[in-house]
Write a protein that holds these residues in place. Structure first.
Motif, PDB file in Angstrom:
ATOM      1  N   PHE A  13      -2.961   9.911   1.097  1.00  0.00           N
ATOM      2  CA  PHE A  13      -2.860   9.799   2.550  1.00  0.00           C
ATOM      3  C   PHE A  13      -2.385   8.387   2.871  1.00  0.00           C
ATOM      4  CE2 PHE A  13      -6.075  13.000   1.819  1.00  0.00           C
ATOM      5  CZ  PHE A  13      -5.901  13.937   2.835  1.00  0.00           C
ATOM      6  N   ASP A  14      -1.253   8.265   3.549  1.00  0.00           N
ATOM      7  CA  ASP A  14      -0.766   6.930   3.927  1.00  0.00           C
ATOM      8  C   ASP A  14      -0.889   6.754   5.440  1.00  0.00           C
ATOM      9  OD1 ASP A  14       0.334   4.440   4.101  1.00  0.00           O
ATOM     10  OD2 ASP A  14       2.311   4.993   3.329  1.00  0.00           O
ATOM     11  N   GLU A  15      -1.950   6.087   5.852  1.00  0.00           N
ATOM     12  CA  GLU A  15      -2.252   5.846   7.260  1.00  0.00           C
ATOM     13  C   GLU A  15      -2.097   7.113   8.099  1.00  0.00           C
ATOM     14  OE1 GLU A  15      -1.152   2.218   8.985  1.00  0.00           O
ATOM     15  OE2 GLU A  15      -0.841   1.193   7.085  1.00  0.00           O
ATOM     16  N   PRO A  16      -2.859   8.144   7.751  1.00  0.00           N
ATOM     17  CA  PRO A  16      -2.663   9.447   8.403  1.00  0.00           C
ATOM     18  C   PRO A  16      -3.069   9.472   9.876  1.00  0.00           C
ATOM     19  CG  PRO A  16      -4.621   9.492   7.033  1.00  0.00           C
ATOM     20  CD  PRO A  16      -3.920   8.189   6.736  1.00  0.00           C
ATOM     21  N   LYS A  65       0.826  -1.214   0.000  1.00  0.00           N
ATOM     22  CA  LYS A  65       0.000   0.000   0.000  1.00  0.00           C
ATOM     23  C   LYS A  65       0.859   1.263   0.000  1.00  0.00           C
ATOM     24  CE  LYS A  65      -1.919  -1.194   3.883  1.00  0.00           C
ATOM     25  NZ  LYS A  65      -1.147  -2.406   4.220  1.00  0.00           N
ATOM     26  N   SER A  66       1.854   1.297   0.891  1.00  0.00           N
ATOM     27  CA  SER A  66       2.720   2.485   0.945  1.00  0.00           C
ATOM     28  C   SER A  66       3.546   2.600  -0.328  1.00  0.00           C
ATOM     29  CB  SER A  66       3.669   2.415   2.150  1.00  0.00           C
ATOM     30  OG  SER A  66       2.937   2.473   3.340  1.00  0.00           O
ATOM     31  N   THR A  67       4.026   1.473  -0.810  1.00  0.00           N
ATOM     32  CA  THR A  67       4.815   1.489  -2.045  1.00  0.00           C
ATOM     33  C   THR A  67       3.980   2.068  -3.183  1.00  0.00           C
ATOM     34  OG1 THR A  67       6.043  -0.436  -1.295  1.00  0.00           O
ATOM     35  CG2 THR A  67       6.142   0.056  -3.653  1.00  0.00           C
TER      36      THR A  67
HETATM   37 MG    MG Z   1       2.465   1.148   4.734  1.00  0.00          MG
END
Ligand code: MG
Ligand code: ATP
Length: 264
Positions: free
Chosen positions: A182-185, A62-64
């Motif tokens: 938004f990455d796990e904000p 997901k972050s990638t």
């Molecule tokens: Mg991640």
């Protein structure tokens, strides 16, 4: 490859909730870290005004995926375009693209030695070459909008985590991005601060901002998402409207993931 950004029939056309024209288009994206393949065959089109929530187990990519969209990570092959323009490799064109893609991370990443106002005006002054008075006026409007207008003269450390994250959102918005990632904000926040950040995100979504949101907050997904994208092992396994996804997940991976969410 960029011509396909205007393809009238995106590959996910089985999803009925659709808004504007394609804004972020990922085609056949592969990403390797050395021998390890972190993203496999990613085809994802996010339309203007659409809110896509990305969920999936830890390590699913997901972050990638987020980081490739503003080229914090390069891709091994495939293509990614923003508003019809393939992501440039470097230079001024890349700086312009980064301005189009706002990003909010789990850690707030504010500059600790700058005031809240200075954090928000930095990009507009340095990258957009705005006049200071204009940048400050716009920053104050944004800070009011996220509910921290009265904190403008403070340093980040003087604010709560939820307030800092709202400043991070204002800072990203100050660049007038076309899409916000938004990455796990909210995952680094104390529980009582999660909602104040989610409320800002819901209001952004209602205002028509195009958003890609990695989150474990299923309430947000139900409330604000047009589409849920479920990833596992670097692939998009399933995508559906939140209603479809939460009530009738199709894949075993998604069923398994959801059952674990519900039991803890
Ligand atoms: Mg991640
Ligand atoms: N810089 C890197 N070098 C090597 N491997 C990496 C790097 N960054 C991520 N990975 C690997 O790529 C995979 C996907 O990582 P990623 O951070 O995108 O997952 P994620 O879905 O965001 O997970 P989480 O929910 O824990 O944040 C993981 O197996 C991870 O170990």
């Amino acid at each position: 490859m960029t011509a396909s950004a205007h393809d009238p029939a995106p590959k996910t056309s089985n999803i009925t909730v659709r808004r504007g024209d394609p804004l972020v288009v990922m085609e056949n994206v592969q990403k390797h870290y050395g021998d390890f393949q972190a993203l496999t065959d990613i085809d994802l089109t996010v339309n203007r005004g659409e809110v896509v929530v990305v969920i999936g187990p830890s390590g699913s990519g997901k972050s990638t995926l987020c980081r490739t969209i503003n080229r914090l990570e390069t891709i091994t092959s495939g293509s990614i375009s923003i508003d019809g323009v393939e992501i440039p490799a470097e230079g001024k064109a890349l700086a312009a693209l980064r301005a189009d893609v706002g990003m909010v991370f789990q850690a707030f990443n504010l500059f600790s030695h700058l005031t809240i106002l200075e954090n928000v005006t930095l990009g507009p002054l340095k990258v957009k070459k705005m006049r200071k008075a204009d940048a400050e006026a716009e920053a104050k409007v944004l800070l009011d909008r996220v509910g921290v207008g009265h904190q403008a003269a403070k340093l980040p450390a003087q604010l709560s985590g939820g307030q800092q994250q709202r400043v991070a959102i204002a800072r990203a918005l100050a660049m007038k991005p076309k899409v916000m990632l938004f990455d796990e904000p909210t995952s680094a926040l104390d529980p009582e601060m999660i909602n104040e950040v989610l409320d800002v995100m819901v209001s952004l979504a209602q205002d028509g901002m195009t958003m890609i949101v990695v989150t474990h907050e299923m309430g947000f997904a139900r409330k604000a998402a047009d589409r849920v994208v479920f990833m596992a092992d670097g692939q998009i396994v399933e995508e559906a409207t939140p209603d479809e996804f939460f009530t009738n997940p199709k894949s075993d991976r998604a069923k398994d993931f959801l059952s674990k969410l519900i039991t803890h």
